[in-house]
Scaffold this motif. Sequence first.
Motif, PDB file in Angstrom:
ATOM      1  N   ALA A  29     -29.917 -14.052  29.555  1.00 24.60           N
ATOM      2  CA  ALA A  29     -29.440 -15.355  29.120  1.00 24.60           C
ATOM      3  C   ALA A  29     -29.557 -16.411  30.209  1.00 24.60           C
ATOM      4  O   ALA A  29     -29.327 -17.585  29.972  1.00 24.60           O
ATOM      5  CB  ALA A  29     -27.980 -15.262  28.669  1.00 24.60           C
ATOM      6  N   LEU A  30     -29.932 -15.997  31.437  1.00 21.04           N
ATOM      7  CA  LEU A  30     -30.040 -16.924  32.546  1.00 21.04           C
ATOM      8  C   LEU A  30     -31.491 -17.276  32.801  1.00 21.04           C
ATOM      9  O   LEU A  30     -32.407 -16.540  32.430  1.00 21.04           O
ATOM     10  CB  LEU A  30     -29.432 -16.307  33.818  1.00 21.04           C
TER      11      LEU A  30
ATOM     12  N   ILE B 267     -28.795 -20.311  35.400  1.00 18.95           N
ATOM     13  CA  ILE B 267     -27.781 -20.760  34.453  1.00 18.95           C
ATOM     14  C   ILE B 267     -28.214 -20.486  33.022  1.00 18.95           C
ATOM     15  O   ILE B 267     -29.377 -20.202  32.741  1.00 18.95           O
ATOM     16  CB  ILE B 267     -27.500 -22.273  34.602  1.00 18.95           C
ATOM     17  N   ASP B 268     -27.248 -20.590  32.133  1.00 22.11           N
ATOM     18  CA  ASP B 268     -27.528 -20.505  30.703  1.00 22.11           C
ATOM     19  C   ASP B 268     -28.479 -21.652  30.349  1.00 22.11           C
ATOM     20  O   ASP B 268     -28.218 -22.810  30.681  1.00 22.11           O
ATOM     21  CB  ASP B 268     -26.208 -20.648  29.940  1.00 22.11           C
TER      22      ASP B 268
ATOM     23  N   ARG C 156     -30.020 -29.347  29.680  1.00 19.64           N
ATOM     24  CA  ARG C 156     -30.025 -30.744  29.252  1.00 19.64           C
ATOM     25  C   ARG C 156     -28.799 -31.506  29.747  1.00 19.64           C
ATOM     26  O   ARG C 156     -28.932 -32.614  30.268  1.00 19.64           O
ATOM     27  CB  ARG C 156     -30.143 -30.841  27.731  1.00 19.64           C
ATOM     28  N   PRO C 157     -27.581 -30.969  29.606  1.00 23.16           N
ATOM     29  CA  PRO C 157     -26.415 -31.706  30.111  1.00 23.16           C
ATOM     30  C   PRO C 157     -26.468 -32.012  31.604  1.00 23.16           C
ATOM     31  O   PRO C 157     -25.815 -32.943  32.065  1.00 23.16           O
ATOM     32  CB  PRO C 157     -25.240 -30.765  29.784  1.00 23.16           C
ATOM     33  N   LEU C 158     -27.244 -31.237  32.374  1.00 19.72           N
ATOM     34  CA  LEU C 158     -27.278 -31.461  33.813  1.00 19.72           C
ATOM     35  C   LEU C 158     -27.871 -32.813  34.180  1.00 19.72           C
ATOM     36  O   LEU C 158     -27.588 -33.342  35.259  1.00 19.72           O
ATOM     37  CB  LEU C 158     -28.075 -30.358  34.504  1.00 19.72           C
ATOM     38  N   ILE C 159     -28.694 -33.393  33.308  1.00 24.72           N
ATOM     39  CA  ILE C 159     -29.331 -34.657  33.644  1.00 24.72           C
ATOM     40  C   ILE C 159     -28.490 -35.844  33.183  1.00 24.72           C
ATOM     41  O   ILE C 159     -28.855 -36.978  33.414  1.00 24.72           O
ATOM     42  CB  ILE C 159     -30.743 -34.744  33.029  1.00 24.72           C
ATOM     43  N   GLY C 160     -27.352 -35.595  32.550  1.00 22.39           N
ATOM     44  CA  GLY C 160     -26.473 -36.673  32.109  1.00 22.39           C
ATOM     45  C   GLY C 160     -25.504 -37.088  33.192  1.00 22.39           C
ATOM     46  O   GLY C 160     -25.625 -36.727  34.361  1.00 22.39           O
TER      47      GLY C 160
END
Length: 247
Positions: free
Chosen positions: A10-11, A30-31, A36-40
Amino acid sequence: MTRSVQRQQALTSCMRTAMGPARGPWRLRIDPALLRPLIGDWQTFKQGPHSALFRLADTPSILAKLARPRSQPRDSFRKYVNAQARREYASAYRLQAAGLAAPRVYGWGVSLSPFAGYESVLFMAEIPDYRSSLVFVRECSDHAARCLFFEHLAANMARLHGHGLIHKDGHFDNIGWIGQQSLVWIDNDIRRAERPAALRAGFRHMQRMLRSTARDAIHAREWHYFNECLRSELARWPKAGILIDEV
């Protein structure tokens, strides 16, 4: 398929040039759902002397804990192979396998820059209604509630050592007391004791850390009650029986 194999599948490993407030290249495991959330936008959640917690704006239930280097220069093994975030990630699963509560973790990463302000990152779920047990013992005056807490702490501590595990940073500020009914362990650095002598040393170390962080917030009669509970709980675990005389 074992749980560890499923977790590894899963990583994903990847490189990023910017991650929230931390610039420069990173190696992440990471999962994939977190990419995607990392770039927010990242919102500051809590600042500490050695780390900072950020909430991911697109996934507000997930926190990113960025750890600063503790010393300079940093040796490559500790920075890239045995980073704090990686130790906390592995420790969460060790605690959960032993039947103890720890934050749900989604992955970790290390900075590849030798001049990074943050050295590693741990991604984990936020713990609702989290309250440090240090705050609890300093502020709570309810005798019954305090006794219940000491009973839970004794049971958890005996279970930890009963599984042959030791906590290098097991003090009151790293143990949460949720809703005055359950414990959760955070900022974990869990090792497996290879020999009985190591288990004894780890147990004594945790005892010292608990007393050091509690200071005068716990009365002598409460320490006596906690030690009575601890001796009783240790007797339930074959590996922990050798520790009864240490209490």
